[in-house]
Motif scaffolding. Structure first.
Motif, short mmCIF file in Angstrom:
data_model
loop_
_atom_site.label_atom_id
_atom_site.label_comp_id
_atom_site.label_asym_id
_atom_site.label_seq_id
_atom_site.Cartn_x
_atom_site.Cartn_y
_atom_site.Cartn_z
N TYR A 35 -1.58 6.45 -2.57
CA TYR A 35 -1.54 6.52 -1.12
C TYR A 35 -0.11 6.25 -0.68
O TYR A 35 0.44 5.18 -0.95
CB TYR A 35 -2.51 5.52 -0.49
CG TYR A 35 -3.94 5.86 -0.80
CD1 TYR A 35 -4.55 5.44 -1.98
CD2 TYR A 35 -4.69 6.64 0.08
CE1 TYR A 35 -5.85 5.78 -2.28
CE2 TYR A 35 -6.00 6.98 -0.22
CZ TYR A 35 -6.57 6.56 -1.39
OH TYR A 35 -7.87 6.91 -1.69
N TRP A 36 0.47 7.20 0.00
CA TRP A 36 1.88 7.16 0.37
C TRP A 36 1.98 6.64 1.80
O TRP A 36 1.51 7.28 2.73
CB TRP A 36 2.50 8.53 0.20
CG TRP A 36 2.28 9.06 -1.19
CD1 TRP A 36 1.29 9.90 -1.60
CD2 TRP A 36 3.05 8.70 -2.35
NE1 TRP A 36 1.39 10.11 -2.96
CE2 TRP A 36 2.46 9.41 -3.45
CE3 TRP A 36 4.15 7.90 -2.59
CZ2 TRP A 36 2.96 9.30 -4.74
CZ3 TRP A 36 4.64 7.80 -3.88
CH2 TRP A 36 4.05 8.50 -4.94
N THR A 37 2.64 5.52 1.93
CA THR A 37 2.50 4.69 3.12
C THR A 37 3.84 4.49 3.82
O THR A 37 4.89 4.43 3.18
CB THR A 37 1.94 3.31 2.71
OG1 THR A 37 0.74 3.51 1.95
CG2 THR A 37 1.63 2.46 3.92
N TRP A 38 3.76 4.37 5.15
CA TRP A 38 4.90 3.95 5.95
C TRP A 38 4.61 2.56 6.53
O TRP A 38 3.53 2.31 7.08
CB TRP A 38 5.16 4.93 7.08
CG TRP A 38 5.74 6.23 6.63
CD1 TRP A 38 5.07 7.41 6.43
CD2 TRP A 38 7.10 6.50 6.29
NE1 TRP A 38 5.93 8.40 6.00
CE2 TRP A 38 7.19 7.85 5.92
CE3 TRP A 38 8.27 5.73 6.29
CZ2 TRP A 38 8.40 8.44 5.53
CZ3 TRP A 38 9.45 6.32 5.90
CH2 TRP A 38 9.52 7.66 5.53
N TRP A 49 2.06 -2.23 9.32
CA TRP A 49 1.57 -1.03 8.65
C TRP A 49 1.45 0.11 9.65
O TRP A 49 0.84 -0.06 10.72
CB TRP A 49 0.21 -1.33 8.02
CG TRP A 49 -0.43 -0.22 7.26
CD1 TRP A 49 -0.17 0.14 5.97
CD2 TRP A 49 -1.46 0.65 7.71
NE1 TRP A 49 -0.99 1.19 5.59
CE2 TRP A 49 -1.79 1.53 6.66
CE3 TRP A 49 -2.15 0.80 8.92
CZ2 TRP A 49 -2.76 2.51 6.75
CZ3 TRP A 49 -3.12 1.77 9.03
CH2 TRP A 49 -3.42 2.63 7.95
N TYR A 52 -0.80 6.06 6.28
CA TYR A 52 -0.59 6.67 4.97
C TYR A 52 -1.09 8.11 4.93
O TYR A 52 -1.88 8.52 5.79
CB TYR A 52 -1.27 5.87 3.85
CG TYR A 52 -2.79 5.91 3.83
CD1 TYR A 52 -3.53 4.77 4.13
CD2 TYR A 52 -3.49 7.06 3.48
CE1 TYR A 52 -4.91 4.79 4.10
CE2 TYR A 52 -4.87 7.09 3.45
CZ TYR A 52 -5.59 5.95 3.77
OH TYR A 52 -6.96 5.97 3.74
N THR A 59 -5.31 11.28 5.85
CA THR A 59 -4.39 10.38 6.54
C THR A 59 -5.17 9.27 7.25
O THR A 59 -6.34 9.41 7.57
CB THR A 59 -3.55 11.14 7.58
OG1 THR A 59 -4.44 11.82 8.49
CG2 THR A 59 -2.61 12.14 6.93
N TYR A 61 -4.09 5.97 10.20
CA TYR A 61 -3.02 5.42 11.03
C TYR A 61 -3.43 4.08 11.64
O TYR A 61 -4.61 3.82 11.89
CB TYR A 61 -2.67 6.39 12.16
CG TYR A 61 -2.27 7.77 11.69
CD1 TYR A 61 -3.05 8.89 11.99
CD2 TYR A 61 -1.12 7.95 10.95
CE1 TYR A 61 -2.67 10.15 11.57
CE2 TYR A 61 -0.74 9.22 10.52
CZ TYR A 61 -1.52 10.31 10.84
OH TYR A 61 -1.15 11.56 10.41
N CYS A 97 9.08 3.32 3.14
CA CYS A 97 7.97 4.06 2.54
C CYS A 97 7.59 3.32 1.25
O CYS A 97 8.43 2.69 0.60
CB CYS A 97 8.31 5.51 2.29
SG CYS A 97 9.74 5.86 1.24
N PHE A 100 0.96 2.95 -2.57
CA PHE A 100 -0.17 2.04 -2.69
C PHE A 100 -1.10 2.57 -3.76
O PHE A 100 -1.48 3.74 -3.76
CB PHE A 100 -0.90 1.94 -1.36
CG PHE A 100 -2.07 1.00 -1.37
CD1 PHE A 100 -3.34 1.45 -1.72
CD2 PHE A 100 -1.91 -0.33 -1.04
CE1 PHE A 100 -4.43 0.60 -1.74
CE2 PHE A 100 -2.98 -1.20 -1.05
CZ PHE A 100 -4.24 -0.74 -1.39
N TYR A 105 0.85 -2.55 -3.20
CA TYR A 105 2.04 -1.69 -3.10
C TYR A 105 2.92 -1.98 -4.29
O TYR A 105 3.40 -3.11 -4.45
CB TYR A 105 2.78 -1.99 -1.79
CG TYR A 105 1.95 -1.69 -0.56
CD1 TYR A 105 1.26 -2.69 0.10
CD2 TYR A 105 1.87 -0.39 -0.06
CE1 TYR A 105 0.49 -2.41 1.21
CE2 TYR A 105 1.11 -0.10 1.06
CZ TYR A 105 0.42 -1.11 1.68
OH TYR A 105 -0.34 -0.82 2.79
#
Length: 118
Positions: A35-38, A49, A52, A59, A61, A97, A100, A105
């Motif tokens: 899971y690619w997270t900001w 958070w 992702y 996605t 949010y 970025c 996860f 992370y």
């Protein structure tokens, strides 16, 4: 070993759109269960958070940012992006970025400072 690198403008004017890219190396963004997270950290505050994009393209949010946030991916470039619309000075933060997997992370970018100011 996965590596992540954020890029994008360091200064954004109020009401404009913040756009950041996270380039991924060491594995495809489509790898199962990644899971690619900001995540962002405003000055003097804790991490927040943002959202992702998952390995399947799903996605999620933060409810507080959902109306202004879009996370997408480009599998041909092996990267994912963040767009945050209608920014205000409260969106000033270091943006990270991160990957996860398995409940934590495990890889992070170095972070990029974004300042919202006219």
């Amino acid at each position: 070993q996965v590596q992540l690198q954020e890029s994008g403008p360091g200064l954004v004017k109020p009401s404009q759109t913040l756009s950041l890219t996270c380039a991924v190396s060491g594995g495809p963004v489509t790898t199962n269960y990644y899971y690619w997270t900001w995540i962002r950290q405003p000055p003097g505050k804790g991490p927040e958070w943002i959202g992702y994009i998952g390995y399947s393209g799903s996605t999620a949010y933060s409810p507080s940012l959902k109306s202004r946030t879009s996370i997408a991916r480009d599998t041909s470039q092996n990267q994912f992006t963040l767009q945050l619309t209608s920014v205000t000075p409260e969106d000033t933060a270091v943006y990270y970025c991160a990957k996860f997997e398995g409940g934590g992370y495990d890889y992070w970018g170095q972070g990029t400072q974004v300042t919202v100011s006219s």
